[in-house]
Design an enzyme around this catalytic site. Structure first.
Site, PDB file in Angstrom:
ATOM      1  N   ARG A 242       0.737  -1.499   0.445  1.00 54.88           N
ATOM      2  CA  ARG A 242       0.060   0.087   0.275  1.00 54.88           C
ATOM      3  C   ARG A 242       1.041   1.208   0.016  1.00 54.88           C
ATOM      4  O   ARG A 242       0.628   1.728  -0.988  1.00 54.88           O
ATOM      5  CB  ARG A 242      -0.718   0.001   1.274  1.00 54.88           C
ATOM      6  CG  ARG A 242      -2.077   1.012   1.230  1.00 54.88           C
ATOM      7  CD  ARG A 242      -1.683   2.413   1.733  1.00 54.88           C
ATOM      8  NE  ARG A 242      -1.405   2.450   2.485  1.00 54.88           N
ATOM      9  CZ  ARG A 242      -0.570   3.878   3.435  1.00 54.88           C
ATOM     10  NH1 ARG A 242      -0.712   4.989   2.635  1.00 54.88           N
ATOM     11  NH2 ARG A 242      -0.057   3.804   4.757  1.00 54.88           N
ATOM     12  N   ASP A 243       1.303   1.810   0.893  1.00 52.10           N
ATOM     13  CA  ASP A 243       2.602   2.862   1.328  1.00 52.10           C
ATOM     14  C   ASP A 243       3.159   2.379   0.103  1.00 52.10           C
ATOM     15  O   ASP A 243       3.992   3.314   0.342  1.00 52.10           O
ATOM     16  CB  ASP A 243       2.584   3.363   2.623  1.00 52.10           C
ATOM     17  CG  ASP A 243       2.881   4.263   2.823  1.00 52.10           C
ATOM     18  OD1 ASP A 243       2.780   5.291   2.466  1.00 52.10           O
ATOM     19  OD2 ASP A 243       4.592   4.102   3.324  1.00 52.10           O
TER      20      ASP A 243
ATOM     21  N   HIS B  77       7.364   4.773  12.236  1.00 52.72           N
ATOM     22  CA  HIS B  77       6.675   4.850  10.268  1.00 52.72           C
ATOM     23  C   HIS B  77       7.796   6.389  10.122  1.00 52.72           C
ATOM     24  O   HIS B  77       7.574   6.709   9.872  1.00 52.72           O
ATOM     25  CB  HIS B  77       5.218   5.206   9.981  1.00 52.72           C
ATOM     26  CG  HIS B  77       4.951   4.570   8.674  1.00 52.72           C
ATOM     27  ND1 HIS B  77       4.174   3.950   7.794  1.00 52.72           N
ATOM     28  CD2 HIS B  77       6.037   6.049   7.422  1.00 52.72           C
ATOM     29  CE1 HIS B  77       5.029   3.840   6.172  1.00 52.72           C
ATOM     30  NE2 HIS B  77       5.034   4.735   6.453  1.00 52.72           N
TER      31      HIS B  77
ATOM     32  N   HIS C  25      10.307   7.629   7.019  1.00 50.95           N
ATOM     33  CA  HIS C  25      11.125   7.409   5.716  1.00 50.95           C
ATOM     34  C   HIS C  25      12.291   8.158   5.875  1.00 50.95           C
ATOM     35  O   HIS C  25      13.300   8.732   6.390  1.00 50.95           O
ATOM     36  CB  HIS C  25       9.561   8.644   4.871  1.00 50.95           C
ATOM     37  CG  HIS C  25       8.296   8.095   4.476  1.00 50.95           C
ATOM     38  ND1 HIS C  25       8.452   8.543   3.940  1.00 50.95           N
ATOM     39  CD2 HIS C  25       8.093   7.404   5.229  1.00 50.95           C
ATOM     40  CE1 HIS C  25       6.986   8.023   3.163  1.00 50.95           C
ATOM     41  NE2 HIS C  25       6.683   7.507   4.207  1.00 50.95           N
TER      42      HIS C  25
ATOM     43  N   CYS D  51       5.250   9.256  -0.216  1.00 51.66           N
ATOM     44  CA  CYS D  51       3.570  10.494   0.345  1.00 51.66           C
ATOM     45  C   CYS D  51       3.614  11.098  -1.253  1.00 51.66           C
ATOM     46  O   CYS D  51       3.736  12.145  -1.739  1.00 51.66           O
ATOM     47  CB  CYS D  51       3.156  11.315   0.927  1.00 51.66           C
ATOM     48  SG  CYS D  51       1.688  11.740   1.840  1.00 51.66           S
TER      49      CYS D  51
ATOM     50  N   ASN E 219      10.750   4.211   1.902  1.00 56.98           N
ATOM     51  CA  ASN E 219      10.347   4.075   3.934  1.00 56.98           C
ATOM     52  C   ASN E 219      11.433   3.472   4.212  1.00 56.98           C
ATOM     53  O   ASN E 219      12.603   2.895   3.651  1.00 56.98           O
ATOM     54  CB  ASN E 219       8.905   3.241   3.518  1.00 56.98           C
ATOM     55  CG  ASN E 219       7.559   3.522   4.199  1.00 56.98           C
ATOM     56  OD1 ASN E 219       7.277   4.376   4.500  1.00 56.98           O
ATOM     57  ND2 ASN E 219       7.329   3.661   1.729  1.00 56.98           N
TER      58      ASN E 219
END
Length: 467
Positions: free
Chosen positions: A119-120, A364, A366, A398, A407
């Site tokens: 997903r991300d 989370h 990056h 993003c 990430n």
């Protein structure tokens, strides 16, 4: 009692309050500072610490710092006297140690990794070609084979806003059917409690958790429709053989007003009202929805408001609001990757002071400035965080955060955690294969994971030598 044969009498001290913890520990250790015994056994100190923690009922930061100070002083004093001291790393809560006491974890050294690449990771992949549904499902299959038990598999958002997520409903359906097919194949061949990949699962982690991102009620209704049409559910789980699959809904907010406007086109307060509506639907469908995860973006800086615009208290306030709404877990995201360990610790301490239990907090990061692993280290070792989001190959970003890079790489993260003595339940070699499939076969580029590059090079050399 274990040291009653030494010439000094053992001091027995009961620990009634937190304020007395440091003093009592110092008294307990005092006889051994001048002891001629060559070793202070790690089991002795470990027993003391565990006893204290059980009596206190909580492992508070202030106590950890004071205990660390006393132990450090005791060790240095004994060293000056010429005595060698043997201490087990997992027994002491020092900043240099790799395991901490966490009464809410199934294991004090277990770190749950949330794999976000489906997903991300993929949502920021742009271009004329979309990643196919088949490739997404295959990625999930390979990740599960590597031992990943918690992963994001899609986002039920507008396909115009995030084209790569336009097939999330179909991906979720295929993944659920994949779980069923694999369980049927393995049921007769695998011993009780052990999977085909050789990993033994027990307790809470015996089930797979699939997380789906939803922005509003329409999104959660689409999730429910897919689940009901695919499988039979009970108490938030879909049972397949000895395994179980649970669905987790994720909502995403922001600690920055400007980012909230750009990302979901509403203010922070308006986003919380939306989430209340989503939570109401979740509560009405607990036969399918097992938990709700709340994402907080821009916890260490905003691409629009600036790096100093977001304070730890801002992050704590949004996190507390999400918990009050009903989120079971809060994931704190450094969306543009500008954080450093010092800022990370300050932010986490503010959030923990606001919502309490660190076992419900995930991080989370990056890796825009190459600080992701350093920040994770600070979160896990210094602040007892035991849930970390990451993405194989370090892919991600993003669409609404200019300049945000990928990430933290799951391969790099697992390599670091395993090297520190933590358990993730993940097979690193199989994880590298999953990341290699995504990078080289799907995205047609080299993986950005340093650990994966090293392992793949090593395997290639060994294969060449063997041939």
């Amino acid at each position: 009692q274990r040291h009653k044969k030494t010439k000094h009498k053992s001091h027995h001290v009961q620990v009634p309050t937190q304020t007395d913890t440091a003093l009592h520990l110092e008294i307990l250790l005092r006889p051994h500072r001048n002891s001629k015994s060559k070793y202070i056994r790690y089991t002795f100190i470990h027993t003391i610490l565990i006893s204290i923690m059980k009596k206190l009922g909580a492992y508070m930061s202030s106590s950890r710092r004071e205990i660390r100070r006393i132990l450090t002083h005791s060790i240095s004093h004994s060293s000056r006297c010429g005595h060698d001291i043997l201490l087990d790393a997992s027994a002491l809560p020092s900043s240099s140690m790799t395991a901490r006491w966490n009464s809410n974890s199934s294991s004090s050294n277990y770190v749950r990794i949330v794999e976000v690449s489906p997903r991300d990771g993929l949502q920021n992949e742009r271009g004329s070609t979309l990643v196919s549904t088949e490739d997404k499902v295959e990625l999930v299959r390979l990740l599960r084979r590597a031992g990943v038990k918690h992963l994001e598999c899609g986002a039920f958002v507008s396909p115009k806003a995030v084209p790569q997520m336009s097939d999330s409903g179909l991906v979720l359906e295929r993944v659920l059917r994949l779980e069923e097919e694999e369980e049927e194949d393995e049921r007769e061949d695998v011993e009780e409690g052990q999977r085909e990949d050789g990993i033994v699962w027990n307790g809470e982690e015996s089930s797979s958790r699939l997380s789906v991102l939803v922005p509003n009620v329409r999104g959660i209704e689409s999730v429910l429709e897919v689940c009901r049409n695919t499988s039979s559910w009970s108490n938030g789980k879909c049972l397949f053989g000895d395994d179980a699959v649970s669905i987790e809904v994720a909502v995403f907010g922001s600690a920055s007003e400007m980012f909230s406007q750009r990302n979901i086109r509403c203010s922070i307060d308006e986003s919380l009202d939306r989430f209340r509506d989503v939570m109401e639907v979740c509560n009405e469908n607990r036969d399918i929805i097992s938990s709700v995860r709340g994402y907080v973006s821009c916890v260490l800086g905003c691409p629009y408001d600036g790096l100093e615009a977001v304070t730890p208290s801002d992050v704590a306030a949004v996190s507390e609001s999400l918990v009050k709404i009903g989120c079971n877990e809060i994931s704190l995201g450094d969306t543009i990757g500008v954080g450093t360990p010092k800022k990370t610790i300050s932010m986490l301490q503010a959030v923990k002071a606001s919502i309490g239990d660190s076992s419900d907090i995930a991080v989370h990061f990056h890796d825009t400035y190459g600080q992701a692993l350093a920040n994770i280290y600070a979160a896990v070792v210094e602040e007892d965080i035991r849930i970390v989001d990451s993405s194989v190959g370090g892919i991600g970003g993003c669409p609404y955060a200019p300049g945000a890079s990928g990430n933290a790489s799951t391969e790099d993260l697992v390599y670091m955690l395993h090297g520190m003595g933590f358990d993730t339940g993940i097979d690193l070699d199989k994880l590298v294969l999953a990341g290699s499939f995504l990078a080289e076969e799907v995205l047609q580029r080299k993986t950005s994971s340093k650990a994966a590059q090293a392992i793949l090079s090593k395997n290639a050399v060994e294969k060449c030598v063997a041939s």
